[in-house]
Design an enzyme around this catalytic site. Structure first.
Site, short mmCIF file in Angstrom:
data_model
loop_
_atom_site.label_atom_id
_atom_site.label_comp_id
_atom_site.label_asym_id
_atom_site.label_seq_id
_atom_site.Cartn_x
_atom_site.Cartn_y
_atom_site.Cartn_z
N ASP A 1 -0.67 7.16 -10.06
CA ASP A 1 -0.03 8.31 -10.69
C ASP A 1 1.13 7.75 -11.51
O ASP A 1 1.61 6.64 -11.25
CB ASP A 1 0.48 9.25 -9.57
CG ASP A 1 1.01 10.55 -10.20
OD1 ASP A 1 0.88 10.68 -11.45
OD2 ASP A 1 1.53 11.39 -9.46
N ASP B 1 2.14 12.95 -18.08
CA ASP B 1 2.03 14.34 -18.55
C ASP B 1 3.17 15.18 -17.98
O ASP B 1 3.82 14.77 -17.02
CB ASP B 1 0.69 14.94 -18.05
CG ASP B 1 0.54 14.80 -16.53
OD1 ASP B 1 0.35 13.64 -16.07
OD2 ASP B 1 0.71 15.80 -15.82
N ALA C 1 -0.77 20.20 -11.70
CA ALA C 1 0.18 21.27 -11.38
C ALA C 1 -0.50 22.46 -10.68
O ALA C 1 -0.22 23.62 -11.01
CB ALA C 1 0.89 21.73 -12.66
N CYS D 1 -11.12 18.77 18.52
CA CYS D 1 -11.58 17.68 17.64
C CYS D 1 -11.99 16.51 18.55
O CYS D 1 -11.45 16.36 19.66
CB CYS D 1 -10.44 17.26 16.71
SG CYS D 1 -10.77 15.77 15.74
N CYS E 1 -12.27 13.25 17.22
CA CYS E 1 -12.03 11.99 16.48
C CYS E 1 -11.42 10.95 17.43
O CYS E 1 -11.01 11.29 18.54
CB CYS E 1 -11.11 12.26 15.29
SG CYS E 1 -9.36 12.31 15.70
N CYS F 1 -8.23 12.19 18.89
CA CYS F 1 -8.29 13.39 19.74
C CYS F 1 -9.18 13.21 20.97
O CYS F 1 -9.08 13.98 21.93
CB CYS F 1 -8.76 14.58 18.91
SG CYS F 1 -7.63 14.93 17.56
ZN ZN Z 1 -8.85 14.57 15.75
#
Ligand code: ZN
Ligand code: MG
Ligand code: MG
Ligand code: ZN
EC number: 2.4.2.48
Lengths: 656, 656
Positions: free
Chosen positions: B90, B125, B196, B282, B284, B287
């Protein structure tokens, strides 16, 4: 020994603590189906132990397999399957359904389950498939009820320790399901499975399943856990919990894995479809370690084990999501998302509207999160149904009905500069019918988010609005429903002369809405708004003493001791009362919580989380607080919290 | 060097292969935002490397931090951040927006990005916030376009290697967004970020974001990736991809973790809310290892790292789910589930109807999975919009309009015993308007699932049905729209005499619907149905040669070589043609696929996955096959597959 108490609740769902022989299960939860023969168990028991508080295995297969039978009888079922928490056993009725008959007598299987030390056994019920003709369903049900009685008698005679499942049958005849539930309830079983729904779920006949659940629940004791037998697909859990199911059993995690089927909370995928995806649409320990290609290339046995583990993780993940939604008060919102993943599931959800009068009794009167409109189905939510009924609680004198552009933010009265008036302004609302200007801050009237509606959605409440206006005309006379001219005339010339304090009028209407009685009639009160937010904060009596504080998130009025006394005076017995046994009068007076065991009577129309009055049999006010249970549950539960007491009535109650 | 080709597609979404400097990215995907200073990077780079093909970092911060600047200039940005795949930077325009101005010149930052070896840089920009007044938005846009031109000139002059992002601005003025896109398109940037939109998403103004995306896409080249700048919340990905967004960047995974915010694909939770849940919703790696309590008890630094990892897993999980939906053809269904999780998201989805004429051009004509109705919003799906238009492709002579009870299974003609007739029976349908009896097997007319509808939903298509009947009257005259009596008379007395072969009439109508021309007019054909399924299988000409095979899942007619010649004869140029360069004529004739590079003209109304004719400039038929690209894309793409050729036209084409 079993106890079951409600901890949190939303819709008809509840997070409960089910204590079986000292072992705790937080419901709703999954009972993974495990094979009694450890060698045939696809997923290692340590994963099952990590995720599950309870498993279900088959006592009939154990009975029929000599070496299993021997170990089970000698060392017990927990040892056999290597699981020391709660073990539930099925009785072989599933096999009965499949093979037509099994060679064990209904009482032998009860004896066997007791002998192998199961925590919860099951009667040998007859699982009648859907759509059989009437006599077959009736005959089967007779036999199931008969076996239930004989099993219960045997248990009582022999003083068996095992708890018993009383399975609800009756095929797709709703009246038979109701009868089955009533009969089983009389026999006082510990847990109530709803049986023979698997074939319906396999054909996506969710509408039938929903009606079977509700018709069974309406006839079962509210204080007993309900188990939706054979429901293992996570995509149905949210709706089933919202209808009051507490337990599910999942054979699906292992069965699906056998033929490479991959469970998600939105449906079922096949490994072959996922093969060319770079990663799995899941981050569980299996899916974050293998790519689809890698998993697909493993040999059958490993693949099956890993898929079963994924399926199990996903299943428990959805349960955790549901529990969070219950605590947040967003279970209906989660349901309204889930039911979009299959039109038949949406169809099942849409039939719930038919049972709103019953369902609304269980829905808490206020929730931590806002009411989210998720589509035209949200028009038929219990919160909306309840508001339309409670509109009639308000004492209307002069009414002005108007529209407000949907660009005006809610709560309206903070964004509309309306001249003081004692006219009841009813603002038309496409979802809630009318929002009365004077109660526009009360949940869910300004705690909701509704998108721009299609014109078709705007039609839904037109009929209700017209009917309500007819009701108003009958109630207060047509001339008291002002048109714009008379309204303006009324405000500018009439109200002005009469010194009207809009805020005290507001709290008076709010109490009418909350209790159905004009509690502040002729009361001279002072309303305090918060300095920084400007929001309603307190209601004081003429001496400046606190009567009610106004809870900020939902604007429910919370009584002080004085407020409770006023409620007690103005609301006739038994309304808003919870009557407790003499035994606990003093505990209540000291502000101690009231437990369900000691509730001997109550206002049967109470809803969860309403502010109530705790009294004794002579209607002497003892305390005031929030009821966790509704009017039905208060009478049926004999364990766990009933009323969370805010304060006891000072000793001087009598002298007051 | 950059190439971008489409591999799979659904709605306006596409799975693409974006090849940047030899490094491949499968879109749609996430570009995790990484801090240029590795010490400040919350999540370890090895996790980022495992999940991401591309990251985005900030060239301005690198430029402003002496030690970072030094390393970047000496060893390059890839070394600095420790990521050897694609690095996008960016330009500091975000900081410009926040602090009002930054001390670097628009061209200096381009030079710096080139110097540190970024794969894709960004122009400086001006990010104009929402709702500014018109002149400010116009002035900012002028400056952005000016900087874009100067940056492009600099790159060309200095022969810079870096690719460039041409950011679309214009605040909430849709005409300025269109202008911004047109201007940027002229400058031939490599990737088009839509800028934006973060403030809009933070205020849940999804309707504005949706209109900005579509108005930008309508003016951008279809062969360039579009990046929704700053969109990192997974709950918006499905809708954004369905509108044609290819890239997202996520700072959210780390930013949210900073204040204990926990991302899900349905919204954002706070760790404090989850604390008393037994397990996370979750599975993952984070988790499934920590309970909420354990995670909450860790010190800030560890907690933030682990939460950021969870957030990242969830973000990539949703992308994988979206890619699977694209491949299955169920992206609209996934979108219609996701948009239920917030009323403002639903509002954003409902505005898509306004742009149906454009969106329908990109939606594939057939999909692997059935059309699922998920609520009243599904009435406005591109598949429905398209069918209502293509109804007018059928050559009606005599029409009988009727209703059929919704208990009759689809396809109707396999479940209704209708006497042979050459009358066009139009069966009223609440979702698709009319289902013509003779094309009732063509996708999506019998490949859909619709629940029982509310009466309000049944109103939606009444207007269309009436208008269509008026159109029919004008077209074939009122007396050719038979009522029940004339219809019965007609079948029993008239049709019977004329030997009507319903199946050849059926395939004739199917081809009218598929191509808009009466391809089989006066053709004497024989229709073959499959022996075991009884379903339509083939269309043979009078000598028994294959003209069309009928694909089983969607009943699209697939031409043989003979069929292609017939299509070529009966459909006037340029309709259903893809014109290729002379250079590849022989390849096509030999049945080789046609690549976008060699497409020099085409029927601009072509839709993805239609069966097309490959011709040269003189309209000589070369081959026939399936177009992956629509009429706009065929002209704009110059890389990747355009037409998957089924067969080339034998050498004897000329002598035919
Ligand atoms: Zn998770
Ligand atoms: Mg009780
Ligand atoms: Mg081209
Ligand atoms: Zn997984």
């Amino acid at each position: 020994m079993m106890t079951f108490e409600i901890k949190h609740r939303d819709a008809m769902g509840r997070i409960g603590i089910l204590n079986i022989n000292g072992k705790k299960i937080e419901t709703p939860t999954i009972m993974p189906v495990v094979h009694p023969n450890p060698k045939k168990q696809t997923v290692p028991m340590d994963l099952i132990k990590k995720l599950a508080d309870v498993v279900i295995t088959n006592s009939y297969i154990t009975y029929k397999t000599p070496n299993l039978k021997e170990i089970a009888e000698k060392e017990g079922i927990h040892k056999l399957i290597g699981f020391d928490k709660v073990v539930v056993t099925d009785s072989g009725s599933f096999q009965l359904g499949v093979y037509g008959d099994i060679d064990i007598d209904p009482l032998e299987i009860i004896e066997f389950q007791e002998k192998i030390g199961v925590d919860v056994g099951t009667i040998l019920d007859i699982p009648t498939p859907p759509d059989v003709d009437r006599e077959k369903a009736e005959k089967d049900l007779e036999e199931t009820i008969n076996r239930a009685k004989r099993s219960m008698n045997l248990k009582e005679e022999k003083n068996f320790k095992l708890l018993l499942n009383g399975t609800i049958q009756g095929s797709t005849y709703l009246d038979l399901r109701q009868k089955s539930a009533r009969e089983m309830a009389k026999l006082n079983f510990d847990i109530y499975p709803i049986g023979a729904v698997v074939p319906l779920m396999e054909q996506y006949r969710y509408k039938d399943v929903v009606e079977i659940i509700i018709n069974s629940k309406m006839n079962l004791p509210t204080n007993k856990p309900v188990h939706l037998f054979g429901c293992g697909h996570p995509m149905f859990f949210a709706l089933a919990v919202a209808l009051g199911c507490d337990l599910f059993d999942s054979a699906a995690y292992a069965l699906y894995a056998k033929d490479d089927r991959y469970l998600t909370e939105r449906g079922t995928l096949h490994l072959s479809e996922l093969k060319d995806l770079k990663t799995f649409p899941c981050s569980c320990p299996v899916c974050s370690r293998y790519t689809p290609k890698e998993l697909a290339s493993l040999d059958k046995k490993d693949r099956e084990k890993l898929l079963a583990e994924h399926n199990l993780y996903i299943t428990f993940e959805e349960i955790s999501r549901i529990k969070h939604a219950i605590k947040e008060g967003s279970l209906w919102e989660l349901v309204e998302e889930r039911v979009r993943c299959h039109p038949k599931l949406l169809e099942g959800y849409r039939i719930v509207e038919k049972y709103l009068p019953y369902i609304e009794k269980f829905d808490p009167i206020s929730k931590k999160t806002a009411f989210f409109y998720s589509g035209i189905e949200s028009m038929f939510r219990p919160e909306v149904f309840r508001h339309k009924k409670r509109l009639k609680r308000i004492k209307y004198e002069k009414v002005y009905i108007t529209n407000v552009s949907n660009t005006i933010q809610k709560p309206y009265h903070e964004n509309l500069n309306v001249l003081e008036t004692d006219v009841d302004i009813l603002i038309k609302d496409p979802v809630f019918g009318f929002i009365p200007y004077y109660i526009d801050t009360v949940y869910p009237l300004s705690q909701n988010e509704v998108p721009e509606l299609y014109e078709y959605e705007k039609e839904v409440n037109k009929k209700f609005q017209n009917e309500f206006i007819q009701w108003l005309k009958r109630k207060i006379g047509e001339d008291n429903i002002l048109d714009i001219l008379t309204y303006n005339y009324y405000i500018n010339y009439f109200s002005k002369k009469r010194k009207i304090d809009p805020d005290s009028l507001r709290v008076r209407k709010m109490l009418q809405y909350q209790y159905g009685y004009d509690v502040l009639e002729d009361e001279d009160v002072k309303v305090v708004r918060s300095k920084n937010t400007g929001r309603l904060r307190q209601v004081l009596d003429k001496n400046g003493d606190l009567l009610f504080s106004i809870r900020s998130n939902d604007n429910i009025l919370i009584p002080s001791e004085k407020g409770a006394k006023l409620l007690w005076e103005r609301i006739p017995f038994p309304k808003y009362r919870v009557v407790v046994d003499r035994e606990v009068e003093n505990f209540a007076k000291e502000g101690r919580n009231v437990f369900a065991k000691f509730v001997i009577d109550c206002d049967e129309e109470l809803r969860p989380y309403e502010e109530v009055l705790v009294v004794n049999e002579d209607d002497e006010l003892l305390a005031y607080g929030t009821t966790l249970l509704n009017g039905i549950e208060l009478m049926e539960f004999n364990y766990g919290l009933a009323v969370k007491v805010r304060g006891g009535i000072g000793k001087d109650m009598k002298s007051d």
